[in-house]
Design an enzyme around this catalytic site. Structure first.
Site, PDB file in Angstrom:
ATOM      1  N   HIS A 192       1.794   4.530  -2.787  1.00 22.84           N
ATOM      2  CA  HIS A 192       1.900   5.980  -2.552  1.00 22.84           C
ATOM      3  C   HIS A 192       3.292   6.470  -2.962  1.00 22.84           C
ATOM      4  CE1 HIS A 192      -1.904   6.668  -0.574  1.00 22.84           C
ATOM      5  NE2 HIS A 192      -1.668   5.806   0.407  1.00 22.84           N
ATOM      6  N   GLU A 205      -4.744   7.698  -3.109  1.00 23.46           N
ATOM      7  CA  GLU A 205      -5.230   6.414  -2.601  1.00 23.46           C
ATOM      8  C   GLU A 205      -5.480   5.422  -3.740  1.00 23.46           C
ATOM      9  OE1 GLU A 205      -4.916   5.997   0.496  1.00 23.46           O
ATOM     10  OE2 GLU A 205      -6.099   4.219   0.979  1.00 23.46           O
ATOM     11  N   HIS A 213       0.840  -1.204   0.000  1.00 22.29           N
ATOM     12  CA  HIS A 213       0.000   0.000   0.000  1.00 22.29           C
ATOM     13  C   HIS A 213       0.877   1.258   0.000  1.00 22.29           C
ATOM     14  CE1 HIS A 213      -3.720   2.265   1.109  1.00 22.29           C
ATOM     15  NE2 HIS A 213      -2.825   3.090   1.648  1.00 22.29           N
ATOM     16  N   GLU A 214       1.806   1.322   0.940  1.00 18.60           N
ATOM     17  CA  GLU A 214       2.649   2.526   1.045  1.00 18.60           C
ATOM     18  C   GLU A 214       3.574   2.649  -0.167  1.00 18.60           C
ATOM     19  OE1 GLU A 214       1.685   4.609   3.121  1.00 18.60           O
ATOM     20  OE2 GLU A 214       0.533   3.301   4.436  1.00 18.60           O
TER      21      GLU A 214
END
Ligand SMILES: [Zn+2]
Length: 493
Positions: A267, A293, A263-264
């Site tokens: 980003h 997101e 997830h990170e």
């Protein structure tokens, strides 16, 4: 506007970025390695930098340069687009008097404190007067900023430029019946999957090894970033070639850290894909939270929970954690896409997550407009929860007191999580229509997918509105269909 005047404007904006990125560096250090006793002086350093940045960003010089820019015809479309966004940001900043910012800041510190106590004791009455106060500040901001249809628009604008509340409400209304149905089916199906199948011992050093290999393989440049350990995972940018990701480790289950890292990394890939030379300018600033997101969710859920991804990575994970040998690919996939209802948003899975967001969006909108009185929030929360999930939270700690956002004055933020999910599905499905991308993804080679995202999303920074960016990248505005298809393929078929 002369070239020199535009350069001067950019120099000033870059100076603000120097101050803000320095503040981010100190903040990253505070979250990762700073010794406890450094806290008081660190708070002074950060407040000083933040004051300097705000003064420069909303000061006379900025105003003068922007007025010049506004009165000049610019030939370079990128320069014109940059000035337009700078003006938007400046105009919003100057409408808020310093006195309000300072009052709000101290009200927020107290609210955060009260919220922690309220959550611990599961007593909404402790937090209610603080929430009421923060709401009154938020409403004042909406009056100062102005809005098109309803006050909530002005708050949403902070996170999702150019997006109207009624558009989000229409999207969410369309999603709701299908989301509720899909979640029910997914949760029912989840009951047949053993949740503890992967339980075992996963040494942190080996988890770090696997996380790093996977992050690098999807394109994260460790020459321009790091992964460190924190209690609450995040991604922060400290400079044009410096993106820091963080994660936490559970020695009994390696997937919790791994999916957090995916997830990170999503980003982080976005931040590293912004045009380096324009660092600090709108053309090198992420477009919106909903777009940000979309990048994290795309890598976490569409890539990271797919069969082809684990066809490649389960054998490597088994080399590092030999007891996984007894787990088949089918069972592994069933566990990482297993669904169950949770009262707590941050612990919820892909099939149920958006129900939590729909609830918060609907309540916030009513709170800001004044339709819902603060004292009635717990009851309204529980009623909406029952309507969406079919169960009721046992107490307010598992209900309206669970999120930190309100205590930080973060009203208008939640919708961006679901917008991110919708955009992730739309971008991913559009990209995979290209045969070369589809074929590569089937082989767990994500270089063509990343190039596509770089070209369609990353490289544009925030010169377009989020809606325009999605329409340009996918051929149509954000549409619930793609995400629903994704959920059906994963949880209903
Ligand atoms: Zn995120």
């Amino acid at each position: 506007m002369s070239h020199t005047a535009f350069d001067q404007l950019c120099d000033t904006v870059r100076e603000v970025a120097l101050l803000r990125s320095t503040e981010s560096t100190l903040s990253w250090d505070q979250e990762t390695y700073m010794p406890e006793k450094a806290l008081a002086y660190r708070a002074k350093q950060m407040a000083w930098l933040s004051g300097k940045a705000h003064a420069l960003a909303s000061g006379r010089m900025m105003q003068k340069l922007l007025v010049q820019a506004q009165n000049t015809r610019m030939r370079d479309p990128k320069a014109a687009a940059n000035v337009k966004v700078m003006l938007h940001d400046y105009e919003r900043a100057v409408k808020i008097p310093n006195k309000l910012v300072m009052e709000e800041s101290s009200a927020t510190s107290m609210a955060k404190h009260a919220w922690m106590e309220a959550r611990k004791k599961s007593d909404f009455n402790i937090f209610a007067p603080h929430l009421e106060k923060l709401l009154s500040y938020a409403r004042r901001r909406t009056e100062l900023w102005g809005y098109a249809d309803e006050p909530y628009d002005a708050l949403l604008e902070n996170y999702e430029r150019g997006t109207r509340t009624r558009e989000v409400a229409a999207l969410f209304a369309k999603l709701k019946p299908d989301l509720v149905k899909t979640a029910r089916i997914a949760v029912e199906r989840g009951k047949s999957v053993k949740p503890n199948l992967l339980r075992g011992h996963y040494p942190i050093a080996k988890q770090q090894q696997l996380n790093a290999e996977i992050a690098a393989s999807i394109g994260f440049d460790f020459g321009a970033g790091r992964i460190d350990t924190t209690a609450h995972p995040f991604c922060t940018t400290l400079g044009p070639r410096d993106v820091r990701l963080t994660t936490r480790y559970d020695e009994k289950d390696f997937t919790s850290s791994l999916f957090g890292v995916l997830h990170e990394t999503g980003h982080g890939l976005y931040e590293l894909g912004l045009p380096e030379a324009d660092f600090g300018l709108p053309s090198a600033t992420a477009c919106s939270l909903g777009i940000h997101e979309s990048q994290s969710r795309l890598w976490e859920n569409h890539v990271g929970r797919s069969r082809s991804f684990w066809e490649k990575w389960l054998p490597r994970a088994t080399e590092l954690f030999p007891h996984l040998k007894k787990i088949s690919l089918e069972d592994f996939l069933a566990v990482i896409t297993r669904s169950e209802y949770s009262f707590i948003r941050v612990e919820s899975d892909e099939a149920t997550y958006d129900l939590h967001i729909l609830l918060r969006f609907s309540l916030e909108r009513r709170m800001v407009s004044g339709d819902l009185a603060t004292k009635d929030v717990p009851e309204a929360w529980n009623a909406e929860f029952k309507d969406l999930f079919g169960i009721s939270p046992p107490d307010d700690a598992h209900g309206c007191l669970q999120d930190i956002h309100w205590s930080m004055g973060g009203l208008g933020y939640f919708a961006t999580y679901t917008l991110g999910n919708l955009n992730a599905a739309q971008l991913y499905q559009t990209a995979c229509k290209q045969t070369n991308i589809r074929k590569a993804v089937d082989q767990a080679d994500y270089a063509p997918l990343l190039s596509w995202l770089r070209e369609k999303v990353h490289v544009h920074g925030s010169v377009m509105l989020p809606g325009e960016l999605i329409a340009q990248a996918t051929g149509k505005p954000t549409d619930a269909r793609h995400y629903l298809k994704h959920l059906k393929d994963r949880f209903v078929k």
